[in-house]
Design a protein around this motif. Sequence first.
Motif, mmCIF file in Angstrom:
data_model
loop_
_atom_site.group_PDB
_atom_site.id
_atom_site.type_symbol
_atom_site.label_atom_id
_atom_site.label_comp_id
_atom_site.label_asym_id
_atom_site.label_seq_id
_atom_site.Cartn_x
_atom_site.Cartn_y
_atom_site.Cartn_z
ATOM 1 N N VAL A 80 0.842 -1.190 0.000
ATOM 2 C CA VAL A 80 0.000 0.000 0.000
ATOM 3 C C VAL A 80 0.881 1.245 0.000
ATOM 4 N N LEU A 81 0.503 2.220 -0.824
ATOM 5 C CA LEU A 81 1.212 3.487 -0.909
ATOM 6 C C LEU A 81 0.319 4.594 -0.366
ATOM 7 N N SER A 82 0.916 5.547 0.339
ATOM 8 C CA SER A 82 0.129 6.638 0.914
ATOM 9 C C SER A 82 0.891 7.950 0.772
ATOM 10 N N GLN A 83 0.135 9.023 0.490
ATOM 11 C CA GLN A 83 0.755 10.340 0.390
ATOM 12 C C GLN A 83 1.191 10.838 1.758
ATOM 13 N N TYR A 84 0.382 10.524 2.779
ATOM 14 C CA TYR A 84 0.645 10.981 4.132
ATOM 15 C C TYR A 84 0.642 9.791 5.082
ATOM 16 N N ILE A 85 1.218 9.999 6.252
ATOM 17 C CA ILE A 85 1.209 8.948 7.268
ATOM 18 C C ILE A 85 -0.158 8.899 7.929
ATOM 19 N N GLU A 86 -0.830 7.799 7.778
ATOM 20 C CA GLU A 86 -2.102 7.539 8.456
ATOM 21 C C GLU A 86 -1.876 6.297 9.306
ATOM 22 N N GLN A 87 -1.598 6.520 10.595
ATOM 23 C CA GLN A 87 -1.202 5.406 11.446
ATOM 24 C C GLN A 87 -2.295 4.358 11.572
ATOM 25 N N SER A 88 -3.550 4.802 11.590
ATOM 26 C CA SER A 88 -4.635 3.822 11.717
ATOM 27 C C SER A 88 -4.693 2.924 10.484
ATOM 28 N N TYR A 89 -4.382 3.492 9.290
ATOM 29 C CA TYR A 89 -4.359 2.685 8.080
ATOM 30 C C TYR A 89 -3.246 1.650 8.154
ATOM 31 N N ALA A 90 -2.061 2.103 8.582
ATOM 32 C CA ALA A 90 -0.926 1.185 8.683
ATOM 33 C C ALA A 90 -1.222 0.083 9.687
ATOM 34 N N ALA A 91 -1.792 0.462 10.830
ATOM 35 C CA ALA A 91 -2.105 -0.533 11.851
ATOM 36 C C ALA A 91 -3.134 -1.533 11.344
ATOM 37 N N HIS A 92 -4.142 -1.031 10.622
ATOM 38 C CA HIS A 92 -5.182 -1.912 10.074
ATOM 39 C C HIS A 92 -4.572 -2.904 9.098
ATOM 40 N N LEU A 93 -3.720 -2.420 8.250
ATOM 41 C CA LEU A 93 -3.092 -3.290 7.258
ATOM 42 C C LEU A 93 -2.225 -4.356 7.931
ATOM 43 N N LEU A 94 -1.472 -3.942 8.941
ATOM 44 C CA LEU A 94 -0.556 -4.866 9.600
ATOM 45 C C LEU A 94 -1.268 -5.849 10.522
ATOM 46 N N ASP A 95 -2.535 -5.561 10.818
ATOM 47 C CA ASP A 95 -3.310 -6.448 11.691
ATOM 48 C C ASP A 95 -4.100 -7.501 10.916
ATOM 49 N N LEU A 96 -3.772 -7.697 9.649
ATOM 50 C CA LEU A 96 -4.530 -8.666 8.841
ATOM 51 C C LEU A 96 -4.341 -10.093 9.323
ATOM 52 N N GLY A 97 -3.290 -10.335 10.072
ATOM 53 C CA GLY A 97 -3.138 -11.639 10.697
ATOM 54 C C GLY A 97 -2.746 -12.742 9.756
ATOM 55 N N SER A 98 -1.852 -12.454 8.827
ATOM 56 C CA SER A 98 -1.388 -13.477 7.901
ATOM 57 C C SER A 98 0.115 -13.374 7.755
ATOM 58 N N ASP A 99 0.747 -14.493 7.440
ATOM 59 C CA ASP A 99 2.189 -14.486 7.207
ATOM 60 C C ASP A 99 2.541 -14.031 5.787
ATOM 61 N N THR A 100 1.520 -13.802 4.965
ATOM 62 C CA THR A 100 1.752 -13.360 3.602
ATOM 63 C C THR A 100 2.257 -11.927 3.599
ATOM 64 N N GLY A 101 3.081 -11.577 2.593
ATOM 65 C CA GLY A 101 3.717 -10.277 2.536
ATOM 66 C C GLY A 101 2.750 -9.108 2.567
ATOM 67 N N VAL A 102 3.173 -8.050 3.255
ATOM 68 C CA VAL A 102 2.384 -6.831 3.347
ATOM 69 C C VAL A 102 3.351 -5.655 3.488
ATOM 70 N N GLY A 103 2.981 -4.524 2.883
ATOM 71 C CA GLY A 103 3.847 -3.360 2.958
ATOM 72 C C GLY A 103 3.067 -2.070 3.010
#
Length: 215
Positions: A83-106
């Motif tokens: 995922v690419l973002s123009q600005y830092i949105e910590q809730s977005y990053a946290a949501h993405l990282l909380d997907l609970g899978s070992d598959t790649g995420v960025g």
Amino acid sequence: MSLTVVLAEDSPLMRDGLVGVLTRFGHQVLAAVGDADALISAVREHRPDIVVTDVRMPPDHTDDGLRAAVALRHERPTLPVLVLSQYIEQSYAAHLLDLGSDTGVGYLLKDRVSAVGEFADAVVRVAAGATVVDPEVVRQLLNRRHDPLRRLTPREREVLALMAEGRANAAIARELYVTEAAVNKHVGNILQKLELHLDGQSHRRVLAVLTYLRA
């Protein structure tokens, strides 16, 4: 390592640039789309090795790209997503990282794309199963652990302080000489930034005040 990619970015200039970078590094862009609905359709059709998507895009111009990525991961838990973002949105990053899978995420800031080597490396690493997070996002996430109120603007802090005094939105509006609609918007932003997602705004309001008092 050559990858198949579905790309979503609403800016035509940025989209063409990303396609150029990915192609330059030997990857095949199966589809390059400009909205979240087209992203979902393209991924279902092409089943790429990795999805690269902007956070904000049509139709709502909020977090449509992120929500589409999360929905696609629920459909296909092994799908790597960057995922690419123009600005830092910590809730977005946290949501993405909380997907609970070992598959790649960025989660990368778009400024990082200008360093094409770093961006290309991140694509390969995420596709291989790694977690790649922009260093600035990591720094802010760590800071948030120490003070959850750091994410609030000065005006949002004022609103939260008045909430802690038990003021209703109408009273807060009179105190700050703003409209009640503006206060409602500030309260919504506060609840989102503090990641208070429980049902019922009144309950979340109490939790926001408790967070303020603890901080």
